[in-house]
Each structure stands twice: as C-alpha cells, then as structure tokens.
Design a protein around this motif. Structure first.
Motif, mmCIF file in Angstrom:
data_model
loop_
_atom_site.group_PDB
_atom_site.id
_atom_site.type_symbol
_atom_site.label_atom_id
_atom_site.label_comp_id
_atom_site.label_asym_id
_atom_site.label_seq_id
_atom_site.Cartn_x
_atom_site.Cartn_y
_atom_site.Cartn_z
ATOM 1 N N GLN A 152 2.462 1.753 -3.399
ATOM 2 C CA GLN A 152 1.527 2.270 -4.383
ATOM 3 C C GLN A 152 1.247 3.758 -4.169
ATOM 4 O O GLN A 152 1.070 4.509 -5.137
ATOM 5 C CB GLN A 152 0.214 1.473 -4.330
ATOM 6 N N GLU A 153 1.242 4.195 -2.915
ATOM 7 C CA GLU A 153 1.052 5.622 -2.651
ATOM 8 C C GLU A 153 2.196 6.440 -3.226
ATOM 9 O O GLU A 153 1.981 7.502 -3.820
ATOM 10 C CB GLU A 153 0.928 5.884 -1.149
ATOM 11 N N ALA A 204 4.130 5.503 -5.704
ATOM 12 C CA ALA A 204 4.046 5.383 -7.159
ATOM 13 C C ALA A 204 3.012 6.351 -7.740
ATOM 14 O O ALA A 204 3.235 6.970 -8.784
ATOM 15 C CB ALA A 204 3.692 3.947 -7.546
ATOM 16 N N GLU A 205 1.897 6.518 -7.026
ATOM 17 C CA GLU A 205 0.814 7.344 -7.542
ATOM 18 C C GLU A 205 0.949 8.815 -7.183
ATOM 19 O O GLU A 205 0.539 9.689 -7.958
ATOM 20 C CB GLU A 205 -0.529 6.816 -7.031
ATOM 21 N N HIS A 206 1.529 9.094 -6.004
ATOM 22 C CA HIS A 206 1.516 10.481 -5.511
ATOM 23 C C HIS A 206 2.909 11.036 -5.201
ATOM 24 O O HIS A 206 3.019 12.193 -4.805
ATOM 25 C CB HIS A 206 0.660 10.578 -4.240
ATOM 26 N N GLN A 212 0.826 -1.206 0.000
ATOM 27 C CA GLN A 212 0.000 0.000 0.000
ATOM 28 C C GLN A 212 0.863 1.259 0.000
ATOM 29 O O GLN A 212 0.588 2.222 -0.729
ATOM 30 C CB GLN A 212 -0.923 -0.002 1.221
#
Length: 391
Positions: A128-129, A131-133, A125
């Motif tokens: 992914q945070e 990677a996205e933000h 998690q």
C-alpha cells in the motif's frame, strides 16, 4: 547425426554471442546496445563492484568503450525491465509474458517464509505504501527495519519488497546511481496489453530453450536450460527436436548430445579480444566453459584469501576463439589506477602472444573507466610480460 569438433563448437558459440561482430569505430549508442541484447538476450545483475559492475562488462567485451550512463538510461527506460531471467537480469520488456509464470506459486527464502509467518500483514502495508507513494526504494518505507547481517542479511522492508516483486505484485522500474532498486506498481510501468499477455509454462519453457540455443549457438540440454535457469526441460527440448526447430548433433569429447540452433553460423575464425566478467554468458555456466574452452573457472570471492588460487574477482581473457589467460582486477578510483593483482596465462599458451594483447585490453578498460594508469603486480606467471607490455 552431424559431428562437430570442439574448435567448431567454440566458433559457433562465440559467433552466437556476438564476438564476430566488429566493435564500433565511432560513438556507441542505443542501436549497439540493442544489437548486443539481440545476441545475448539479457544482462545478469550482481551487486559486487570491484573493477566495474558485472552488467556493464558484456557490453564492453563486445563493443569496447561506451558511456555507462547511456546504458543506465536505456536499461532503466521502457525498452528493458528487470526480473529473474538468468537469476536477476535486465531483459527486453517484450519478454515479460514469457516470464509471468515464474511469479506464481513461489515459496520464498527462509527470511521471507519467517516474515510471512510472523507478520503477514506487513507485506500488504508495504504494498500500500508503494501504491500510494511510489515509486520508492527500501529506505523510503516508513518502517524498513534494520539489516540483520552482511551479504543477504536484509531488513524486513527489503524482504517484503523483494517478495512482492518476485510474485509480480510490484516491479523494479529501475535502479539509482548506487544500484538501489526502485519499486513500483506494474500497471504504472508496463502497457496494459503486455500485462494482459502471458505464455503458458510449456510455451515459456520452449521459448526459453530456443532463446538459450540461439544465444549459445550449440549446447547440451544443461547448457540451454541454464540460460534461463529452467528445470524439467528435457521433454520440451525433445519436442523442439521432433518439430525440427533444433538439430541434435554430437560434439567430439562431450558425453551428452548437443543441440544446434538453425541460425547458428560457423565462422572460419573469431577475431575476438575481450575480458569477460564472471557473469558473462560465455563463462557463467562453469561446466560448459570447461567443456568448450578446457578452462577451469571458479569465482573465489567466498574463498579465504590465503586459499585463493588466482584472486578475488578474476576475469577470463578471450583471444581469438580461446580463453588464453585470466586477470584479477580492481579499480582503485582514488588513485586513478586499474590494478591487475594477478595475471596468468593458461597452460599451452604462448605468453609472448598473450601479454601484449592483454596489456592493450587493460589499457582500453582503464581508459573506459576513467583511470589514468594500469598497474600490474608481481603475482602470476604472466605478470612480468604484461607489466613490460603495459609500459
């Protein structure tokens, strides 16, 4: 086999560390930072700030006053990166392939293992945070958790980010003004060709030993292995000697053989005057410091105050090719004062020689830190002489 005296080994070591290079007379810029890193390979990081953060001091010790913001801009830029060199360090980005093997097969600290066991999904998690933000700091996470205590009582967000960083899934692309790590994906920080390059463990160990030898000039197996904190270095060192890349020598009084780098030089004298941070390469391996300088040095941060011999955060004082004293320093920024809480000269040194030189270096450091005064307390066998010399 050649034999070196201790003074010869000291001069070789200090020359390798850049202390025979004259300090710049004009403005210090990136060229000078590159020159120092070319000598010492890396800057060790440490979160403690009493007088100044540890990674700023090696540059000051060798270059004199410089713009710390300029160093921050450089080490947060594309030429440098942060990873586990001599523990947490900033190094040239081109060293990344040499360190990639360290990202594999890690087991983690107790906090990491416990969190991996209880909430393995949390690490993905967090990844992914980012990677996205990203890029982001731990406080930017949606669920960073809370600290569990002082020093290393990190919350779960910091534990996860650091695990993803040491295993290579994330990288630290820089730090904030408050020294907080900024995490991002490696592919958004490093060029693809660098990410695709990796030395084998054996080749990396050999390269690290050679770099440690060049930075130290001469050292034992333990000295050279400590530079990049590598284990099982002995067979790799033997291969380097057999290949003629290092010369085995004796240093008078050392129980272990020493190894001389082919680029090492032996100057007639070392015109140095420098305060050394506890994590400067000259003194970071305490056993070597004692063998080379006859200087017993321990950092006393974790020692209860009544039991401290010299002080909380003590800087050795290098003069010529000897460590002649030590001073416990604190920057009182609110009062604009650099406080020498304890000043000491070493046994056998002349306080009349040491005091004015130390006073001059303290005044220079105060000016560099933007402090208007130097205050010398009564503690220490050199305090009176330094206080008089400071004026």
């Amino acid at each position: 086999m050649r034999t070196l005296t201790i003074p010869q080994a000291r001069r070789i070591a200090l020359a390798a560390q850049g202390f025979t290079d004259p300090r710049p007379q004009g403005r210090v810029d990136v060229r000078h930072f590159r020159r120092v890193i070319g000598r010492i390979n890396l800057l060790q990081l440490d979160s403690v700030i009493v007088a100044v953060r540890a990674h700023y001091m090696p540059m000051f010790s060798r270059l004199g006053p410089y713009d710390r913001d300029a160093l921050d801009t450089w080490i947060n830029g594309p030429e440098m990166f942060e990873y586990l060199g001599h523990v947490a360090s900033v190094m040239p980005t081109t060293d990344l392939p040499m360190l990639r093997f360290r990202m594999q097969g890690r087991t983690g600290y107790n906090q990491t293992r416990e969190l991996l066991k209880r909430h393995p999904e949390y690490f993905e998690q967090v990844y992914q945070e980012v990677a996205e933000h990203g890029p982001l700091t731990v406080s930017d996470l949606s669920d960073p958790g809370s600290r569990t205590g002082p020093w290393w009582g990190h919350g779960q967000g910091k534990v996860a980010l650091d695990w993803l960083y040491v295993t290579g899934r994330l990288t630290i692309r820089g730090r904030t003004k408050n020294f907080v790590s900024i995490y991002d994906l490696p592919e958004r920080v490093f060029p693809p060709e660098l990410l695709a390059s990796e030395l084998s463990r054996d080749d990396a160990y050999s390269e690290m030993l050679m770099r440690g030898a060049r930075a130290h000039g001469v050292g034992t197996l333990a000295d050279l292995a400590d530079y990049y904190r590598i284990a099982h270095a002995k067979p790799h060192l033997r291969d380097l000697v057999d290949a003629g890349r290092l010369e085995e020598v004796e240093v008078e009084g050392w129980k272990q053989p020493a190894y001389l780098h082919p680029e090492a030089t032996l100057p007639r004298q070392v015109p140095a005057r420098a305060l050394l941070a506890p994590f400067d390469p000259v003194v970071w391996f305490r056993d070597r410091t004692e063998r080379l300088f006859n200087f017993h040095y321990r950092i006393e941060i974790y020692v209860p105050e009544p039991d401290r011999q010299f002080g909380y955060y003590v800087y050795p004082f290098l003069l010529g090719d000897e460590i002649v004293g030590r001073v416990d320093l604190k920057a009182d920024r609110q009062a604009g004062v650099l406080r020498a809480l304890g000043t000491f000269f070493e046994e056998g040194q002349d306080p009349d020689r040491v005091a004015p030189e130390l006073a001059a270096e303290l005044r220079l450091m105060a000016e560099w830190l933007g402090l208007s005064e130097v205050h010398v307390s009564n503690k220490g066998n050199l305090s009176r002489a330094v206080r008089k010399a400071v004026g």
